[in-house]
Write a protein that holds these residues in place. Structure first.
Motif, PDB file in Angstrom:
ATOM      1  N   THR A  26       0.829  -1.210   0.000  1.00  0.00           N
ATOM      2  CA  THR A  26       0.000   0.000   0.000  1.00  0.00           C
ATOM      3  C   THR A  26       0.867   1.267   0.000  1.00  0.00           C
ATOM      4  N   SER A  27       0.312   2.320  -0.547  1.00  0.00           N
ATOM      5  CA  SER A  27       0.999   3.617  -0.557  1.00  0.00           C
ATOM      6  C   SER A  27      -0.010   4.697  -0.911  1.00  0.00           C
ATOM      7  N   THR A  28       0.109   5.839  -0.283  1.00  0.00           N
ATOM      8  CA  THR A  28      -0.669   7.011  -0.710  1.00  0.00           C
ATOM      9  C   THR A  28       0.276   8.037  -1.320  1.00  0.00           C
ATOM     10  N   ARG A  29       1.210   8.554  -0.494  1.00  0.00           N
ATOM     11  CA  ARG A  29       2.087   9.642  -0.922  1.00  0.00           C
ATOM     12  C   ARG A  29       3.029   9.238  -2.059  1.00  0.00           C
ATOM     13  N   THR A  30       3.722   8.115  -1.892  1.00  0.00           N
ATOM     14  CA  THR A  30       4.773   7.767  -2.859  1.00  0.00           C
ATOM     15  C   THR A  30       4.166   7.447  -4.228  1.00  0.00           C
ATOM     16  N   ARG A  39       7.438  -0.704  -5.487  1.00  0.00           N
ATOM     17  CA  ARG A  39       7.360  -0.855  -4.022  1.00  0.00           C
ATOM     18  C   ARG A  39       7.041  -2.313  -3.730  1.00  0.00           C
ATOM     19  N   HIS A  99      14.378   3.408   1.090  1.00  0.00           N
ATOM     20  CA  HIS A  99      13.325   4.240   0.480  1.00  0.00           C
ATOM     21  C   HIS A  99      14.043   5.505   0.013  1.00  0.00           C
ATOM     22  N   GLN A 133      12.283   8.938  -0.726  1.00  0.00           N
ATOM     23  CA  GLN A 133      11.795   9.557   0.509  1.00  0.00           C
ATOM     24  C   GLN A 133      12.949  10.286   1.203  1.00  0.00           C
ATOM     25  N   PRO A 175       7.520  11.125   7.586  1.00  0.00           N
ATOM     26  CA  PRO A 175       7.312  10.686   6.197  1.00  0.00           C
ATOM     27  C   PRO A 175       5.860  10.331   5.896  1.00  0.00           C
ATOM     28  N   GLY A 176       5.041  10.147   6.929  1.00  0.00           N
ATOM     29  CA  GLY A 176       3.655   9.727   6.756  1.00  0.00           C
ATOM     30  C   GLY A 176       3.596   8.223   6.474  1.00  0.00           C
ATOM     31  N   PRO A 177       2.442   7.611   6.699  1.00  0.00           N
ATOM     32  CA  PRO A 177       1.262   8.193   7.318  1.00  0.00           C
ATOM     33  C   PRO A 177       1.464   8.398   8.832  1.00  0.00           C
TER      34      PRO A 177
HETATM   35  N1   CP Z   1       6.184   8.035   3.085  1.00  0.00           N
HETATM   36  C1   CP Z   1       5.596   7.021   2.425  1.00  0.00           C
HETATM   37  O1   CP Z   1       6.276   6.138   1.870  1.00  0.00           O
HETATM   38  O2   CP Z   1       4.239   7.065   2.433  1.00  0.00           O
HETATM   39  P1   CP Z   1       3.280   6.076   1.614  1.00  0.00           P
HETATM   40  O3   CP Z   1       3.383   4.728   2.254  1.00  0.00           O
HETATM   41  O4   CP Z   1       1.901   6.666   1.698  1.00  0.00           O
HETATM   42  O5   CP Z   1       3.782   6.027   0.198  1.00  0.00           O
END
Ligand code: CP
Length: 322
Positions: free
Chosen positions: A62-66, A115, A145, A148, A273-275
């Motif tokens: 899963t990922s939102t930002r990347t 990823r 990463h 990031q 870095p989130g979340p």
């Molecule tokens: N910082 C980061 O990798 O966030 P995601 O998991 O949302 O991509």
């Protein structure tokens, strides 16, 4: 790893890890990202550098930002982007990783952004792709990463400039964090004077001091006089068994509050870095407060990912369009 990343002429071919890269390469990536800053400010947020190229977002985790910032970055460079939904792809029917790659290669793609939950997955793919294809690591297991880390360095640079004078604290689940590993490598390459890691004993690798950092188990001690505080998420999905008494207790000991932030320098910045897990790693007053640069990190992710993709495709040189 570096020999796989750089070709015989020293050009970036894949971007898999920070480890082994020179300071010059890290500066080059940030300068190139800086040159893309104006694209975001334009009414038409596009440059034609990757027109005709196809980028495949291959996210097995899963990922939102990347994922979204890679997609936006590729689109701003005018590339065609394929987002493979792995939950409904043939991988879910048992197709091997290499067969998935071979089939996508047969569609004449130019770049894989990967990823994966397994450390080394992006490196494995880079070893097997056709010579014209670049592989960008978007996070592999606990290993690395690198984009990031670069967007984090870019954010620090925007606020602090001189890396050599900085004291940087990384707080939380260092043990499971690919982000922390890549950040520590980048901070060392950029000459940061002191890197601290602050965590309970159970969330630090046994040989942590071999990474060239100072380890603290007390948040107040570790934050004293710091310029940059990087908070990390508890990676429960990678924990086996109970590594903490409870999230409540963790917050009491390691959660960042305004009172604790007062231990750092008055102009210290707060990153994540989130979340974020509010009330676990930090409280909302800090996350949304004036010293938080968390959303800036997200914005800088677009420029850094544009830079890495453009450099890997050989369409820019040292910050300027070729
Ligand atoms: N910082 C980061 O990798 O966030 P995601 O998991 O949302 O991509």
């Amino acid at each position: 790893m570096t020999t796989l990343q750089l070709d015989e002429q020293g050009r970036l071919r894949h971007f898999l890890t920070i480890e082994g890269l020179s300071r010059d390469w890290l500066i080059r990536i940030m300068e190139t990202a800086q040159s893309f800053g104006s694209v975001t400010a334009q009414s038409v947020k596009k440059v034609p550098l990757l027109r005709g190229k196809t980028v495949v977002n291959l996210f097995f985790e899963t990922s939102t930002r990347t994922r979204t910032t890679f997609e936006l970055a590729a689109k701003r460079l005018s590339a065609d982007v394929l987002n493979i939904n792995l939950s409904v792809s043939a991988t879910a029917k048992g197709e091997s990783l290499l067969d998935t790659i071979r089939n996508l290669e047969a569609m004449f793609v130019d770049m894989f952004v990967v990823r994966h939950a397994d450390s080394g997955a992006a490196h494995f793919i880079a070893q097997h792709v056709a010579p014209h294809i670049s592989v960008i690591n978007a996070g592999d297991g606990r290993h690395a990463h690198p984009t990031q880390a670069m967007l984090d360095m870019f954010t620090i640079y925007h606020h602090k400039q001189d890396f050599e004078k900085l004291k940087v604290a990384i707080v939380g689940d260092i043990l499971h964090s690919r982000v922390a590993r890549s950040q520590i490598q980048a901070l060392k390459i950029l000459g940061v004077s002191e890197i601290r890691v602050i965590a309970p004993e159970t969330l630090l690798p046994a040989s942590v001091t071999e990474l060239g950092v100072r380890a603290f188990h007390n948040l107040d001690d570790g934050l004293a006089d710091t310029d940059v505080i990087i908070m990390l998420r508890l990676q429960k999905e990678r924990m086996q068994g109970a590594m903490l008494p409870s999230e409540h207790e963790y917050f009491q000991c390691f959660g960042l509050t305004e009172a604790r932030l007062a231990r750092a320098k008055p102009d210290a910045i707060v990153m994540h870095p989130g979340p974020i897990n509010r009330g676990v790693e930090m409280d909302s007053q800090v996350a949304d407060g004036p010293r938080s640069v968390i959303l800036e990190q997200v914005s800088h992710g677009i420029a850094i990912r544009m830079a890495v993709m453009a450099l890997a495709m050989g369409v820019v040189q040292r910050g300027a369009v070729a």
